[in-house]
Design a protein around this motif. Structure first.
Motif, PDB file in Angstrom:
ATOM      1  N   MET A   1       0.081  -0.988   0.203  1.00  0.00           N
ATOM      2  CA  MET A   1       0.348   0.403  -0.027  1.00  0.00           C
ATOM      3  C   MET A   1       0.974   1.664   0.020  1.00  0.00           C
ATOM      4  SD  MET A   1      -2.856   1.336   2.731  1.00  0.00           S
ATOM      5  CE  MET A   1      -4.195  -0.146   2.129  1.00  0.00           C
ATOM      6  N   GLU A   2       0.724   2.618  -0.851  1.00  0.00           N
ATOM      7  CA  GLU A   2       1.170   3.297  -0.944  1.00  0.00           C
ATOM      8  C   GLU A   2       0.438   4.674  -0.370  1.00  0.00           C
ATOM      9  OE1 GLU A   2       3.116   5.773  -4.675  1.00  0.00           O
ATOM     10  OE2 GLU A   2       3.181   3.999  -5.018  1.00  0.00           O
ATOM     11  N   PHE A   3       1.308   5.233   0.271  1.00  0.00           N
ATOM     12  CA  PHE A   3       0.429   6.342   1.068  1.00  0.00           C
ATOM     13  C   PHE A   3       1.177   7.236   0.389  1.00  0.00           C
ATOM     14  CE2 PHE A   3       0.785   3.113   3.975  1.00  0.00           C
ATOM     15  CZ  PHE A   3      -0.426   2.904   4.383  1.00  0.00           C
ATOM     16  N   GLU A   4       0.415   8.393  -0.234  1.00  0.00           N
ATOM     17  CA  GLU A   4       0.167  10.381  -0.115  1.00  0.00           C
ATOM     18  C   GLU A   4       0.026  11.209   0.873  1.00  0.00           C
ATOM     19  OE1 GLU A   4      -1.745  13.451  -3.117  1.00  0.00           O
ATOM     20  OE2 GLU A   4      -2.613  11.836  -2.539  1.00  0.00           O
ATOM     21  N   HIS A   5       2.479  12.037   1.471  1.00  0.00           N
ATOM     22  CA  HIS A   5       2.344  12.500   2.085  1.00  0.00           C
ATOM     23  C   HIS A   5       0.985  13.654   2.247  1.00  0.00           C
ATOM     24  CE1 HIS A   5       5.213  15.302   4.720  1.00  0.00           C
ATOM     25  NE2 HIS A   5       4.940  15.673   3.326  1.00  0.00           N
ATOM     26  N   GLY A   6       0.770  13.527   3.386  1.00  0.00           N
ATOM     27  CA  GLY A   6       0.191  14.972   4.094  1.00  0.00           C
ATOM     28  C   GLY A   6      -1.300  14.267   4.092  1.00  0.00           C
ATOM     29  N   SER A   7      -1.440  12.275   3.185  1.00  0.00           N
ATOM     30  CA  SER A   7      -3.248  12.882   3.705  1.00  0.00           C
ATOM     31  C   SER A   7      -3.708  11.944   5.441  1.00  0.00           C
ATOM     32  CB  SER A   7      -3.218  11.503   2.373  1.00  0.00           C
ATOM     33  OG  SER A   7      -2.465  10.281   2.634  1.00  0.00           O
ATOM     34  N   ILE A   8      -4.657  12.233   5.343  1.00  0.00           N
ATOM     35  CA  ILE A   8      -5.050  11.285   6.523  1.00  0.00           C
ATOM     36  C   ILE A   8      -5.937  10.446   6.283  1.00  0.00           C
ATOM     37  CG2 ILE A   8      -6.886  11.417   8.163  1.00  0.00           C
ATOM     38  CD1 ILE A   8      -7.080  14.558   7.782  1.00  0.00           C
ATOM     39  N   ASN A   9      -4.735   9.299   6.659  1.00  0.00           N
ATOM     40  CA  ASN A   9      -5.267   7.675   6.822  1.00  0.00           C
ATOM     41  C   ASN A   9      -5.267   6.847   7.936  1.00  0.00           C
ATOM     42  OD1 ASN A   9      -2.354   7.589   7.676  1.00  0.00           O
ATOM     43  ND2 ASN A   9      -1.949   5.164   6.591  1.00  0.00           N
ATOM     44  N   TYR A  10      -5.289   7.348   8.963  1.00  0.00           N
ATOM     45  CA  TYR A  10      -5.702   6.326  10.352  1.00  0.00           C
ATOM     46  C   TYR A  10      -6.130   7.744  11.060  1.00  0.00           C
ATOM     47  CZ  TYR A  10      -5.083   2.867  12.978  1.00  0.00           C
ATOM     48  OH  TYR A  10      -5.056   1.084  13.753  1.00  0.00           O
ATOM     49  N   ILE A  11      -8.042   7.130  11.772  1.00  0.00           N
ATOM     50  CA  ILE A  11      -7.962   8.405  13.062  1.00  0.00           C
ATOM     51  C   ILE A  11      -8.676   6.693  14.356  1.00  0.00           C
ATOM     52  CG2 ILE A  11     -10.035   7.144  11.609  1.00  0.00           C
ATOM     53  CD1 ILE A  11     -10.377  10.193  12.854  1.00  0.00           C
ATOM     54  N   GLU A  12      -7.656   7.199  15.276  1.00  0.00           N
ATOM     55  CA  GLU A  12      -8.121   6.437  16.628  1.00  0.00           C
ATOM     56  C   GLU A  12      -9.667   7.108  17.148  1.00  0.00           C
ATOM     57  OE1 GLU A  12      -3.901   4.453  17.752  1.00  0.00           O
ATOM     58  OE2 GLU A  12      -4.421   6.029  18.768  1.00  0.00           O
ATOM     59  N   PHE A  13      -9.960   6.660  17.696  1.00  0.00           N
ATOM     60  CA  PHE A  13     -11.259   6.754  19.150  1.00  0.00           C
ATOM     61  C   PHE A  13     -11.485   6.320  20.229  1.00  0.00           C
ATOM     62  CE2 PHE A  13     -13.600   7.327  15.059  1.00  0.00           C
ATOM     63  CZ  PHE A  13     -13.410   8.938  14.829  1.00  0.00           C
TER      64      PHE A  13
END
Length: 118
Positions: A1-13
């Motif tokens: 999986m490739e990620f884009e710099h500055g993208s939101i890709n993970y959130i925790e609750f």
């Protein structure tokens, strides 16, 4: 999986009851979960990854918390699914420029919203 710099890709609750939150999101939004012990469960959800950690806290927009907003092609149907799965509507459907939305709290108390352009 490739990620884009500055993208939101993970959130925790935070989650008072991780199992109830998991069941809610599996039922309403078809999220998939992977448990890491009794106090953390990670999810994958249509373009976003994240997790729930065991804590007696909740994310509420009115207290400065971020508001995660889902899109729905049928707002009323999604509202009924939220209620049936144990969510609580804390702001009824209302119009805004570009569409309509409602706010809900999932079983651990985190506030989220659903919007539609229909």
């Amino acid at each position: 999986m490739e990620f884009e710099h500055g993208s939101i890709n993970y959130i925790e609750f935070a989650a008072r009851n991780i199992n109830q939150s998991k069941t809610f999101f599996e039922t309403v939004f078809d999220w998939k979960f992977e448990d890491y012990g009794d106090e953390y469960s990670a999810f994958t959800a249509k373009g976003l990854m994240g997790g729930f950690y065991k804590a007696d806290l909740e994310c509420v927009q009115g207290l400065g918390g971020a508001l995660m907003v889902f899109y729905s092609a049928n707002l009323e149907s999604t509202e009924q699914a939220v209620l049936k799965a144990g969510g609580v509507i804390n702001r009824e459907i209302f119009p805004f420029p570009g569409g309509r939305r409602f706010h809900f709290k999932e079983p651990s108390g985190n506030e989220m919203a659903v919007w539609s352009d229909k």
